[in-house]
Design a protein around this motif. Structure first.
Motif, PDB file in Angstrom:
ATOM      1  N   PRO A 187       0.802  -1.242   0.000  1.00 35.31           N
ATOM      2  CA  PRO A 187       0.000   0.000   0.000  1.00 35.31           C
ATOM      3  C   PRO A 187       0.827   1.281   0.000  1.00 35.31           C
ATOM      4  O   PRO A 187       0.326   2.333  -0.404  1.00 35.31           O
ATOM      5  N   GLN A 188       2.067   1.201   0.435  1.00 38.01           N
ATOM      6  CA  GLN A 188       2.893   2.412   0.518  1.00 38.01           C
ATOM      7  C   GLN A 188       3.566   2.795  -0.782  1.00 38.01           C
ATOM      8  O   GLN A 188       4.106   3.892  -0.900  1.00 38.01           O
ATOM      9  N   THR A 189       3.550   1.863  -1.762  1.00 39.35           N
ATOM     10  CA  THR A 189       4.251   2.163  -3.008  1.00 39.35           C
ATOM     11  C   THR A 189       3.587   3.323  -3.744  1.00 39.35           C
ATOM     12  O   THR A 189       2.365   3.415  -3.810  1.00 39.35           O
ATOM     13  N   LYS A 190       4.417   4.183  -4.282  1.00 40.72           N
ATOM     14  CA  LYS A 190       3.924   5.323  -5.049  1.00 40.72           C
ATOM     15  C   LYS A 190       3.938   5.058  -6.551  1.00 40.72           C
ATOM     16  O   LYS A 190       3.570   5.927  -7.344  1.00 40.72           O
ATOM     17  N   LEU A 191       4.385   3.858  -6.917  1.00 47.47           N
ATOM     18  CA  LEU A 191       4.415   3.513  -8.331  1.00 47.47           C
ATOM     19  C   LEU A 191       3.017   3.278  -8.881  1.00 47.47           C
ATOM     20  O   LEU A 191       2.780   3.460 -10.077  1.00 47.47           O
ATOM     21  N   LEU A 192       2.099   2.863  -8.012  1.00 43.47           N
ATOM     22  CA  LEU A 192       0.750   2.537  -8.444  1.00 43.47           C
ATOM     23  C   LEU A 192      -0.230   3.606  -7.990  1.00 43.47           C
ATOM     24  O   LEU A 192      -0.050   4.216  -6.917  1.00 43.47           O
ATOM     25  N   PRO A 193      -1.285   3.845  -8.760  1.00 42.92           N
ATOM     26  CA  PRO A 193      -2.330   4.780  -8.322  1.00 42.92           C
ATOM     27  C   PRO A 193      -3.139   4.163  -7.186  1.00 42.92           C
ATOM     28  O   PRO A 193      -2.884   3.035  -6.762  1.00 42.92           O
ATOM     29  N   SER A 194      -4.129   4.874  -6.725  1.00 39.62           N
ATOM     30  CA  SER A 194      -4.951   4.371  -5.626  1.00 39.62           C
ATOM     31  C   SER A 194      -5.727   3.136  -6.054  1.00 39.62           C
ATOM     32  O   SER A 194      -5.991   2.927  -7.246  1.00 39.62           O
ATOM     33  N   GLN A 195      -6.104   2.336  -5.074  1.00 43.90           N
ATOM     34  CA  GLN A 195      -6.908   1.156  -5.368  1.00 43.90           C
ATOM     35  C   GLN A 195      -8.265   1.547  -5.946  1.00 43.90           C
ATOM     36  O   GLN A 195      -8.832   0.822  -6.766  1.00 43.90           O
ATOM     37  N   ASP A 196      -8.787   2.695  -5.535  1.00 40.79           N
ATOM     38  CA  ASP A 196     -10.073   3.155  -6.078  1.00 40.79           C
ATOM     39  C   ASP A 196      -9.974   3.369  -7.585  1.00 40.79           C
ATOM     40  O   ASP A 196     -10.892   3.004  -8.342  1.00 40.79           O
TER      41      ASP A 196
END
Length: 295
Positions: A186-195
């Motif tokens: 959850p802390q990774t900034k490589l991916l956008p939000s789960q929403d």
């Protein structure tokens, strides 16, 4: 937005010009596969090095690969006409896989443009490359006459809707996998939000599910014309129905039962496995009325 349309139309125009050159269609398909490979490397490198140049090159190479894929399809149609066996370039295993690559890549670029989300390409584009590479390495590239049952206008309608469904489910699968990865890290900034990832997955499915439904209906009408019956429990028909039931269950669970999160993401992953079985396992290993797709 206008510039995007101009680029798209210019690209299609260039693809048409390339297809008119006296070059065998396989050359354009091979070139597209090489560009898909390069694009895959660029998309995978983009989050690792966080360099905007990698991002721009990845999108550009994918776009060029799609243009060459389109040129190959047009050229293949022209060559089949010259041989006196004209048919649209999605009638056998080689043509189907390269057509799937083209549709999936086109849908992905639209999503990337809308959401500014290149990270999705790290998963989608290697899948596109895999489909195209499988076609180049394993499928027959010969242009052959269609069997009598396929010489119908239903071929245009049924196959286009089916492969639009395949492509949409491919993009949804990528969104679901990245959703699960984001949940794990959850802390990774490589991916956008789960929403955002869940929204992309849901929208891809809700758009292509009616298209897949149409492909089944059109296929039934075609079967009645060709073989005298709307449904014969052919393995391909059965697994097309299983895919429909799986993603229908996903939509029901999400809209009527209010399911969200990991449960529905896993439903999409498992649903895509049924898609792969429907195309690869059934076409390659199970005899039936759709065995024409196997070379």
């Amino acid at each position: 937005m206008l510039s995007d349309y101009l680029i798209a139309f210019l690209g299609i125009f260039i693809a048409i010009l390339l297809s008119l050159l006296q070059v065998d269609n396989v050359f354009w398909y091979k070139s597209a596969t090489l560009l898909y490979a390069l694009s895959s490397v660029m998309y995978l490198s983009y989050p690792l090095f966080r360099n905007s140049l990698f991002g721009k090159v990845s999108t550009l190479t994918l776009f060029l690969g799609l243009l060459l894929n389109l040129a190959g399809m047009i050229r293949r149609g022209v060559q089949s006409y010259q041989l006196g066996v004209f048919h649209p370039p999605w009638s056998n295993l080689f043509e189907a896989l390269t057509f799937w690559s083209f549709i999936a890549g086109s849908i992905y670029l639209l999503i990337e443009r809308k959401y500014a989300l290149r990270i999705l390409g790290t998963f989608v584009v290697p899948l596109i490359f895999g489909l195209s590479a499988f076609a180049m390495l394993k499928a027959s590239k010969d242009i052959t006459p269609l069997m009598p049952a396929l010489r119908s206008y239903w071929l245009y309608l049924h196959v286009v809707t089916a492969f639009t469904g395949y492509a949409g489910f491919t993009v949804a699968f990528a969104g679901a996998v990245l959703y699960l990865v984001k949940g794990r890290f959850p802390q990774t900034k490589l991916l956008p939000s789960q929403d955002t990832l869940e929204e992309i997955t849901y929208k891809a499915i809700i758009v292509v599910f009616p298209v897949w439904t149409a492909s089944i209906i059109l296929g039934s009408a075609w079967a009645n014309e060709a073989w005298g019956g709307y449904w014969s429990w052919d393995p391909k028909e059965v697994w097309s129905l299983i895919v429909w039931l799986f993603f229908g269950a996903y939509l029901h669970a999400r809209q009527m039962l209010g399911w969200r999160g990991r449960r529905v993401a896993w439903m999409v992953v498992l649903g895509f496995i049924t898609v792969l079985i429907c195309f690869f396992a059934i076409n390659l290993y199970f005899p039936g009325l759709h065995s024409y797709a196997t070379d």
